[in-house]
Design a protein around this motif. Sequence first.
Motif, PDB file in Angstrom:
ATOM      1  N   PRO A 230      13.582  -5.785 -20.860  1.00  0.00           N
ATOM      2  CA  PRO A 230      12.855  -6.926 -20.913  1.00  0.00           C
ATOM      3  C   PRO A 230      12.636  -8.348 -20.309  1.00  0.00           C
ATOM      4  N   ASP A 231      13.597  -7.910 -18.683  1.00  0.00           N
ATOM      5  CA  ASP A 231      13.233  -8.897 -17.982  1.00  0.00           C
ATOM      6  C   ASP A 231      13.846  -7.651 -16.717  1.00  0.00           C
ATOM      7  N   ARG A 232      13.331  -6.615 -16.826  1.00  0.00           N
ATOM      8  CA  ARG A 232      13.103  -5.927 -15.736  1.00  0.00           C
ATOM      9  C   ARG A 232      11.669  -5.091 -16.069  1.00  0.00           C
ATOM     10  N   THR A 233      10.793  -5.302 -14.398  1.00  0.00           N
ATOM     11  CA  THR A 233       9.392  -4.730 -14.780  1.00  0.00           C
ATOM     12  C   THR A 233       9.617  -3.340 -13.093  1.00  0.00           C
ATOM     13  N   ARG A 234       9.126  -2.273 -12.702  1.00  0.00           N
ATOM     14  CA  ARG A 234       8.557  -1.594 -11.744  1.00  0.00           C
ATOM     15  C   ARG A 234       6.788  -2.115 -10.768  1.00  0.00           C
ATOM     16  N   PHE A 235       6.637  -2.016 -10.279  1.00  0.00           N
ATOM     17  CA  PHE A 235       5.464  -2.129  -9.906  1.00  0.00           C
ATOM     18  C   PHE A 235       5.069  -0.876  -9.034  1.00  0.00           C
ATOM     19  N   ARG A 236       3.809  -0.342  -9.146  1.00  0.00           N
ATOM     20  CA  ARG A 236       3.145   0.720  -8.087  1.00  0.00           C
ATOM     21  C   ARG A 236       2.194   0.436  -7.420  1.00  0.00           C
ATOM     22  N   LEU A 237       1.398   0.503  -6.743  1.00  0.00           N
ATOM     23  CA  LEU A 237       0.794   0.402  -5.935  1.00  0.00           C
ATOM     24  C   LEU A 237      -0.087   1.020  -4.721  1.00  0.00           C
ATOM     25  N   TRP A 238      -1.292   2.196  -5.168  1.00  0.00           N
ATOM     26  CA  TRP A 238      -1.760   3.135  -3.528  1.00  0.00           C
ATOM     27  C   TRP A 238      -2.512   1.679  -3.320  1.00  0.00           C
ATOM     28  N   ALA A 239      -2.291   1.983  -1.729  1.00  0.00           N
ATOM     29  CA  ALA A 239      -3.515   1.083  -0.803  1.00  0.00           C
ATOM     30  C   ALA A 239      -3.479   1.331   0.671  1.00  0.00           C
ATOM     31  N   PRO A 240      -3.310   2.051   0.008  1.00  0.00           N
ATOM     32  CA  PRO A 240      -3.572   3.700   1.616  1.00  0.00           C
ATOM     33  C   PRO A 240      -4.218   2.091   3.366  1.00  0.00           C
ATOM     34  N   THR A 241      -4.951   1.342   2.494  1.00  0.00           N
ATOM     35  CA  THR A 241      -5.577   1.056   3.243  1.00  0.00           C
ATOM     36  C   THR A 241      -5.536  -0.802   3.542  1.00  0.00           C
ATOM     37  N   ALA A 242      -4.378  -0.733   3.281  1.00  0.00           N
ATOM     38  CA  ALA A 242      -3.812  -2.210   3.459  1.00  0.00           C
ATOM     39  C   ALA A 242      -2.665  -2.381   4.242  1.00  0.00           C
ATOM     40  N   ASP A 243      -1.855  -3.298   5.093  1.00  0.00           N
ATOM     41  CA  ASP A 243      -1.072  -3.031   5.688  1.00  0.00           C
ATOM     42  C   ASP A 243       0.160  -3.834   5.624  1.00  0.00           C
ATOM     43  N   ARG A 244      -0.227  -4.509   4.519  1.00  0.00           N
ATOM     44  CA  ARG A 244       1.080  -4.847   3.666  1.00  0.00           C
ATOM     45  C   ARG A 244       0.448  -5.290   2.580  1.00  0.00           C
ATOM     46  N   VAL A 245       1.377  -5.246   1.639  1.00  0.00           N
ATOM     47  CA  VAL A 245       1.103  -6.037   0.357  1.00  0.00           C
ATOM     48  C   VAL A 245       2.504  -6.153  -0.399  1.00  0.00           C
ATOM     49  N   GLY A 246       1.913  -7.522  -1.674  1.00  0.00           N
ATOM     50  CA  GLY A 246       3.316  -8.159  -1.732  1.00  0.00           C
ATOM     51  C   GLY A 246       3.074  -7.891  -3.797  1.00  0.00           C
ATOM     52  N   VAL A 247       3.513  -8.936  -4.525  1.00  0.00           N
ATOM     53  CA  VAL A 247       3.306  -8.982  -5.710  1.00  0.00           C
ATOM     54  C   VAL A 247       4.088 -10.669  -6.389  1.00  0.00           C
ATOM     55  N   GLU A 248       2.983 -11.376  -6.586  1.00  0.00           N
ATOM     56  CA  GLU A 248       2.304 -12.634  -7.045  1.00  0.00           C
ATOM     57  C   GLU A 248       3.252 -12.645  -8.105  1.00  0.00           C
ATOM     58  N   LEU A 249       4.000 -13.436  -9.011  1.00  0.00           N
ATOM     59  CA  LEU A 249       4.768 -13.499 -10.480  1.00  0.00           C
ATOM     60  C   LEU A 249       4.575 -14.740 -10.539  1.00  0.00           C
ATOM     61  N   ASP A 250       3.325 -14.990 -11.547  1.00  0.00           N
ATOM     62  CA  ASP A 250       2.759 -16.214 -12.176  1.00  0.00           C
ATOM     63  C   ASP A 250       3.223 -17.009 -11.321  1.00  0.00           C
ATOM     64  N   GLY A 251       1.788 -16.831  -9.976  1.00  0.00           N
ATOM     65  CA  GLY A 251       1.393 -17.829  -9.364  1.00  0.00           C
ATOM     66  C   GLY A 251       2.165 -18.299  -7.824  1.00  0.00           C
ATOM     67  N   ALA A 252       3.468 -17.612  -7.927  1.00  0.00           N
ATOM     68  CA  ALA A 252       4.588 -17.663  -7.144  1.00  0.00           C
ATOM     69  C   ALA A 252       4.341 -17.347  -5.495  1.00  0.00           C
ATOM     70  N   LYS A 253       5.063 -17.679  -4.906  1.00  0.00           N
ATOM     71  CA  LYS A 253       4.720 -17.144  -3.283  1.00  0.00           C
ATOM     72  C   LYS A 253       4.861 -15.238  -3.725  1.00  0.00           C
ATOM     73  N   PRO A 254       4.148 -14.668  -3.210  1.00  0.00           N
ATOM     74  CA  PRO A 254       4.237 -12.631  -2.904  1.00  0.00           C
ATOM     75  C   PRO A 254       5.144 -12.345  -2.909  1.00  0.00           C
ATOM     76  N   ILE A 255       6.197 -11.587  -3.451  1.00  0.00           N
ATOM     77  CA  ILE A 255       7.420 -10.588  -3.137  1.00  0.00           C
ATOM     78  C   ILE A 255       7.248  -9.526  -2.584  1.00  0.00           C
ATOM     79  N   PRO A 256       7.712  -9.507  -1.491  1.00  0.00           N
ATOM     80  CA  PRO A 256       7.357  -8.271  -0.685  1.00  0.00           C
ATOM     81  C   PRO A 256       7.536  -6.535  -1.675  1.00  0.00           C
ATOM     82  N   MET A 257       6.757  -5.397  -1.590  1.00  0.00           N
ATOM     83  CA  MET A 257       6.927  -4.692  -1.773  1.00  0.00           C
ATOM     84  C   MET A 257       7.132  -3.577  -0.750  1.00  0.00           C
TER      85      MET A 257
END
Length: 601
Positions: free
Chosen positions: A18-45
């Motif tokens: 109910p309060d836990r989610t795993r995020f996984r993304l294939w981005a081989p040509t990205a230098d940095r990746v983060g997740v923005e939750l509900d428009g907030a500051k991105p959290i690094p992946m």
Amino acid sequence: MTAHYSHPLPFGATCLGPDRTRFRLWAPTADRVGVELDGAKPIPMLSDAASPGWFEAELACGPGTAYRYRLQTQADGEMSVPDPASRAQQGDVHDASLVIDPNAYAWKHSGWQGRPWHEAVLYELHVGALGGFAGVMQRLPELAQMGITAIELMPVAEFPGANNWGYDGVLPFAPDAAYGTPEELKALIDAAHGLGLMVFLDVVYNHFGPEGNYLGSYAAPFFRDDQPTLWGHAIDFRQPEVADYFIQNALFWLQEYRFDGLRLDAAHAITEQDWLSKLARHVRQHVAALEPRRHIHLVLEHDGNTAHFLRDDFNAQWNEDGHHVLHVMLTSESNAYYIDYADRPAEKLARCLAEGFIYQGDPSIFREGKPRGESSVGLSSTAFVLFLQNHDQIGNRAFGDRLTTMADSRAVQAAQALLLLGPQIPLLFMGEEYSATSPFLYFTSHTDPVLAEAVRVGRHREFAALPEFSDEQKRESIPDPNALSTFMQSIPVRPVSGSTGLTAELLSIRHAHITPRLQNACAINAQAIGPAAVLARWRMGDDTLLVIMINLDQQPVSIALDGWIQPAGADLLFASDGAVDALAGGELAGFSTVVLLEPAP
């Protein structure tokens, strides 16, 4: 009894609780990746050292959370993008994705195992034109009562705007928000199963739409720059991550949404053709391991008439040859690809009925003499899906003309009898059951005005080569695909006097006399008996003989019954008006079909 189904994806947003989610993304040509939750500051992946190009994060959020990926690339700088494996969007293709709990829907008909392929009578429909998932669900009882056994949804994956054929999809795992929620799509499929209806989905694995696909910016290896297509660079199925992305998509729809089958759009445009066999085998093995008794059906659209796929991996292929020759016989059109069917069409129809494909390695005039197709001799008739109309063959016409506005109604009814009583798997397009005359046009709703104009101009250019559109004023009369009115005109209008009587009658005959005998049925012979007339026979699974005589010309043709059928011992399943009296006089009446079933020798 209720049940919950999900297909765990190795990427995207996986709800762990109910309060836990795993995020996984294939981005081989990205230098940095983060997740923005509900428009907030991105959290690094974090980058996965064991799997180069993969980024992962496990965060404290649950179902309903809106999220984007924030990426930094050398080519495009910083950007926020939706999840390419989004299970649902907060709005449209450019908006945030939503965390979805796949187990939120409780299935009512969990015991459904599907139906055998030979029982299929397909009804292709556009979800938006019928009022979204809820609107389609309201139509189900009527379709089931009429004798339809399977509905086939044109693509539902998220596309730009509210109105689109669906072949411009860019988020293959997300049902379009304009049609309804994931739970509403599941409720539609659940209700269909409760009525004994299978549900098929049209999926597009050969390209992405032109608006809202960000994959090329952060996952450049997803595409290959040495293989241009009509829709841009080809998808690179040589990449394991790419091949798995689409295999997982097929399993996702079949397992999590309980679709009974998939129709693969324009499979000839997939550059790695051997991947199609890998997909089919993987899907069948996976489903069989979980549900051994469940029926899963895979159907191809393939311009190459690739019969070898039908011998092992796929249930059937759309029989464009069958449509084209019948269209020529009904309308006398011979422009564009119809030119291949204009010469001796009755002989070509006979080959279609006896062998499936008409072009089996034969040179094509339309393709400048190049050979097309493979031998389909020996394949079951049920390896071919036959139709008189579908979304392409209506909507790719400039004004979306239905067959009912182009051909004599008596000829169309005779052809419908062949369609619904012949041994190939029949498909009807929405509205065809009551002879709708309203058009089905090509429509889009691109949010980018430059792209919308390019589509409009491109539509005009597409028809410029045809003599009837040589005049610019005539081309300007072609409906603008991006205009709302174009979509509104495409909603099928049932006439006040519209009746499904003939369709229901023919399907009742099919289910009583044809379907139970279809397994192991095989063609005996077929031959032209007139300029637009054919007589064909099949040995059915119980050794009875199915005989169909059809004449799509107004003029009757002489017919010698000796050696073909024994009228005294045959059951008359169907005859067009006046056909029986004409047969007694040695003629097959104009615009008529006669269907007989002979007892086993």
